[in-house]
Design an enzyme around this catalytic site. Structure first.
Site, PDB file in Angstrom:
ATOM      1  N   ASP A 134       0.847  -1.189   0.000  1.00  0.00           N
ATOM      2  CA  ASP A 134       0.000   0.000   0.000  1.00  0.00           C
ATOM      3  C   ASP A 134       0.886   1.243   0.000  1.00  0.00           C
ATOM      4  OD1 ASP A 134       0.983   0.219   2.563  1.00  0.00           O
ATOM      5  OD2 ASP A 134      -0.906  -0.256   3.568  1.00  0.00           O
ATOM      6  N   CYS A 137       4.243   1.848   2.099  1.00  0.00           N
ATOM      7  CA  CYS A 137       5.265   0.829   1.883  1.00  0.00           C
ATOM      8  C   CYS A 137       6.664   1.270   2.315  1.00  0.00           C
ATOM      9  CB  CYS A 137       5.275   0.452   0.403  1.00  0.00           C
ATOM     10  SG  CYS A 137       6.354  -0.886   0.006  1.00  0.00           S
ATOM     11  N   HIS A 347       7.521   0.242  -4.726  1.00  0.00           N
ATOM     12  CA  HIS A 347       7.269  -0.768  -3.702  1.00  0.00           C
ATOM     13  C   HIS A 347       8.591  -1.282  -3.147  1.00  0.00           C
ATOM     14  CE1 HIS A 347       5.003  -3.843  -1.572  1.00  0.00           C
ATOM     15  NE2 HIS A 347       5.954  -4.690  -1.902  1.00  0.00           N
TER      16      HIS A 347
END
Length: 360
Positions: A134, A137, A347
């Site tokens: 999300d 991160c 990410h």
């Protein structure tokens, strides 16, 4: 709170390169919007440039799975196994090359690049822990690594003025009342000063509790438990975001006084969306966890907030001098180091279990 020594522009060997990359990414361009800052702060460290494989340009096909797909897969797996365990923020470790083979099965240029990158990371780390994908991160991966390390409570967390910061800063800068609490706290009528003070207190308490544990195994188990308690976990993120804002205010004030500041802060406040701390709060920090995560230039600010050097294997930059990027480039020597893996600067995952070195 007392300030710690910060690297100065003249000591930053990667300053020129970072400015070039920032311009290419739009950090210093006049264009509006968050896209202008994407990829802003870069300063590379980590060995000789590699020439074997180069990743495709950003506009080429990106087969990296979206965060929502990862979450759906996890939920499906839990359902299939009939488990009632809470959703994991940081998944259990698995062999790093097994993970790579599972995630990157194709033979595209991007997949080949990822495989080469993972092969190199596997020379240093044997396992990986996947982080929930999300918009928290970067905060989650950094904080989890920092808090799970076998070290004592950081001196900056012991500062008695830590919990006085919310009232002190908000009384001086009324615009901080624009602070948008994370999604887990929406709709609650808590006073902002009290909420942030509570978050800072929790950060100190939890970190201190982890620091008291004797073994690495015990610390890992306790850290896993902490990051499955959503309310506490997201409260920690509010604390770190506030510390980032505090550091940004310090850096901005020093810059306005004509004092030397780290070069990344020049780039940070050169963006049209963060020309001062108020804009940084409104257009960037307030968006973390809502519509976006941290951008590259803000990773420097995160490092200053938690006084940890953040070393990132940026797999999309494999075979370039940016493959291992360090935030900040020339950190104070007493800062602990956390290591992350990023496949596309959106990410972050966590490498674990450093390989044992062997010698003849």
């Amino acid at each position: 709170m007392s300030r710690e020594t910060m690297p100065q522009p003249g000591a930053w060997l990667g300053a020129g390169r970072a400015e070039k990359l920032a311009r290419e990414a739009g950090a210093l361009s006049p264009g509006p919007g968050r896209a202008a800052a994407r990829g802003g702060g870069k300063a590379a460290a980590g060995g000789q440039p590699r020439a074997a494989v180069r990743c495709p340009a950003e506009h080429e096909e990106d087969i990296y799975r979206a965060a929502d797909e990862i979450e759906k897969e996890k939920e499906l797996l839990i359902h299939e196994r009939g488990l009632s365990e809470p959703k994991l923020s940081v998944a259990p470790e698995m062999d790093i090359m097994d993970y790579c083979k599972k995630e990157w099965r194709g033979n595209t240029q991007k997949a080949t690049c990822m495989k080469k990158g993972y092969e190199e990371v596997s020379q240093k780390f044997t396992s990986i822990r996947r982080v929930r994908g999300d918009n928290y991160c970067a905060l989650r991966a950094t904080l989890f690594q920092a808090m799970s390390q076998p070290a004592g409570l950081p001196s900056w967390l012991q500062d008695p003025e830590l919990t006085l910061l919310p009232e002190k800063l908000i009384s001086k800068y009324s615009w901080i009342k624009q602070w948008k609490l994370g999604l887990k706290f929406e709709g609650k009528s808590e006073d902002l000063v009290d909420k942030i003070k509570e978050s800072l207190t929790l950060l100190r308490k939890k970190w201190a509790g982890l620091a008291e544990l004797r073994t690495t195994e015990a610390r890992q188990i306790a850290c896993d438990e902490l990051f499955t308690n959503e309310e506490e976990e997201y409260s920690l993120y509010e604390a770190v975001k506030f510390l980032m804002l505090h550091r940004a205010i310090e850096l901005y004030d020093d810059k306005e006084k004509g004092e030397d500041v780290p070069f990344f802060s020049v780039l940070l406040f050169a963006r049209d969306t963060s020309s001062d701390p108020e804009q940084l709060l409104r257009n960037h920090l307030n968006q973390v966890g809502h519509t976006g995560g941290l951008e590259q230039i803000e990773m420097f600010l995160l490092a200053y907030a938690v006084r940890h050097t953040i070393q990132v294997y940026r797999l999309s930059k494999y075979s370039t001098e940016e493959f291992i990027t360090v935030y900040p480039t020339d950190p104070p020597r007493d800062w602990p180091v956390v290591t992350l893996i990023a496949e596309d600067d959106r990410h972050y995952n966590i490498p674990v279990r450093v390989c044992e070195e062997t010698s003849l």
